[in-house]
Write an enzyme that holds these catalytic residues in place. Structure first.
Site, PDB file in Angstrom:
ATOM      1  N   ASP A 205       0.821  -1.215   0.000  1.00  0.00           N
ATOM      2  CA  ASP A 205       0.000   0.000   0.000  1.00  0.00           C
ATOM      3  C   ASP A 205       0.853   1.261   0.000  1.00  0.00           C
ATOM      4  O   ASP A 205       0.327   2.363  -0.115  1.00  0.00           O
ATOM      5  CB  ASP A 205      -0.947  -0.005   1.206  1.00  0.00           C
ATOM      6  CG  ASP A 205      -2.074   1.009   1.068  1.00  0.00           C
ATOM      7  OD1 ASP A 205      -2.572   1.195  -0.052  1.00  0.00           O
ATOM      8  OD2 ASP A 205      -2.452   1.631   2.085  1.00  0.00           O
ATOM      9  N   SER A 229      -6.772   5.133  -0.063  1.00  0.00           N
ATOM     10  CA  SER A 229      -7.020   3.863  -0.740  1.00  0.00           C
ATOM     11  C   SER A 229      -8.512   3.560  -0.706  1.00  0.00           C
ATOM     12  O   SER A 229      -9.141   3.639   0.350  1.00  0.00           O
ATOM     13  CB  SER A 229      -6.245   2.732  -0.056  1.00  0.00           C
ATOM     14  OG  SER A 229      -4.867   3.017  -0.011  1.00  0.00           O
ATOM     15  N   GLN A 279      -4.861  -1.252  -7.378  1.00  0.00           N
ATOM     16  CA  GLN A 279      -5.543  -0.386  -6.423  1.00  0.00           C
ATOM     17  C   GLN A 279      -6.177   0.802  -7.137  1.00  0.00           C
ATOM     18  O   GLN A 279      -5.608   1.354  -8.077  1.00  0.00           O
ATOM     19  CB  GLN A 279      -4.567   0.147  -5.377  1.00  0.00           C
ATOM     20  CG  GLN A 279      -5.219   1.037  -4.314  1.00  0.00           C
ATOM     21  CD  GLN A 279      -4.235   1.589  -3.305  1.00  0.00           C
ATOM     22  OE1 GLN A 279      -3.846   2.748  -3.389  1.00  0.00           O
ATOM     23  NE2 GLN A 279      -3.827   0.757  -2.350  1.00  0.00           N
TER      24      GLN A 279
END
Length: 287
Positions: A205, A229, A279
């Site tokens: 991430d 996110s 993502q």
């Protein structure tokens, strides 16, 4: 956090019941819980309910609410299925009465089959040639914008080395790509595959939305853009070691409607493809 032991203290959850676990949070410089932490803790919870030796091969997740750093996170695991070859788990994360995150993870028994992979970029700069985030802070900290300096000064259990050093004061649009080497600090020689996958998930991430922000760097930066996110998916292909540098090679095919989409591959230094990540994140210009 300064080493892998600190990171594992964060990621390995307290067991409350057979399918319920509690976790705490630590900041990475953001006012909210870091998405990679929630991802990895949820994977830890799911793995703790796998008793048949199957290995995590994919996960898909959604971030529903910003996590509060001061509140514990409770992870509830639903044992969806244990089939002949695959086991599926669904994890829901709560703070008080609020659901902040959901994840589905699939585990596969060991099997043999066909094998191929995309090649690593052989022209990429090697980590020995590059400055780490710590090096950038030590050498250029007095000249960096406040939001960049405050981010770089945070102690982390992972060292990052971007292949290109971008001057934050030089406002120009960049290609929608980003390559970052990373290495975990501390002794990781005795870690099992499940633990290594949780650490890799935590790291996945970091950096990925940089490639989506790059094409707008002449006007957009982390200080004037709200980012978060929204969802995160990951596929795990092969076993790997964490005691050498790994390359996270990322690209962004699209940004629109205040969202940016990015995807990436994680390679060993020898060019073995370990995992792929995708993502979509919020990229909202601040007024």
């Amino acid at each position: 956090m300064t080493s892998v032991n600190d990171l594992l203290d964060l990621l390995v959850l307290e067991k409350i019941k057979e399918t319920e676990f509690n976790g705490i949070s630590k900041t990475v410089g953001s006012p909210n819980v870091f998405g990679g932490q929630v991802l990895a803790q949820a994977i830890n919870a799911a793995c703790r309910t796998i008793t048949n030796g199957r290995v995590l091969h994919s996960m898909h997740s959604y971030f529903l609410e910003a996590g509060n750093l001061d509140l514990p996170i409770t992870y509830n695991v639903n044992i969806v299925r244990d089939g002949g070859s695959f086991s599926v788990r669904r994890v829901t994360a709560h703070q008080k009465e609020t659901t902040i995150f959901i994840l589905s993870a699939s585990f596969h028994k060991s099997e043999t089959g066909y094998n191929h992979q995309m090649k690593i970029n052989e022209d990429v700069k090697q980590p020995e040639e590059l400055l780490s985030w710590s090096d950038m802070y030590n050498q250029f900290g007095d000249f960096l914008p406040k939001h960049v300096k405050s981010f770089l000064e945070i102690d982390r259990p992972v060292e990052f080395k971007p292949t290109e050093f971008v001057n934050p004061l030089d406002r120009k649009d960049l290609p929608p790509y980003s390559d970052v080497w990373f290495k975990v600090k501390g002794d990781v020689s005795e870690l099992d595959l499940a633990t290594k996958q949780q650490i890799l998930t935590y790291i996945s991430d970091y950096n990925i939305l940089v490639s989506a922000l790059n094409p707008h760097a002449s006007v957009a930066h982390w200080g004037n853009t709200q980012t978060a996110s929204l969802d995160h998916s990951m596929w795990y292909f092969r076993d790997f070691v964490l005691d050498d540098w790994l390359l996270f090679s990322m690209e962004s095919p699209n940004a629109s409607n205040a969202r940016g989409f990015a995807r990436g591959n994680i390679y060993t230094r020898e060019g073995i493809l370990v995992a792929s990540v995708a993502q979509e994140g919020l990229m909202r210009p601040k007024n």
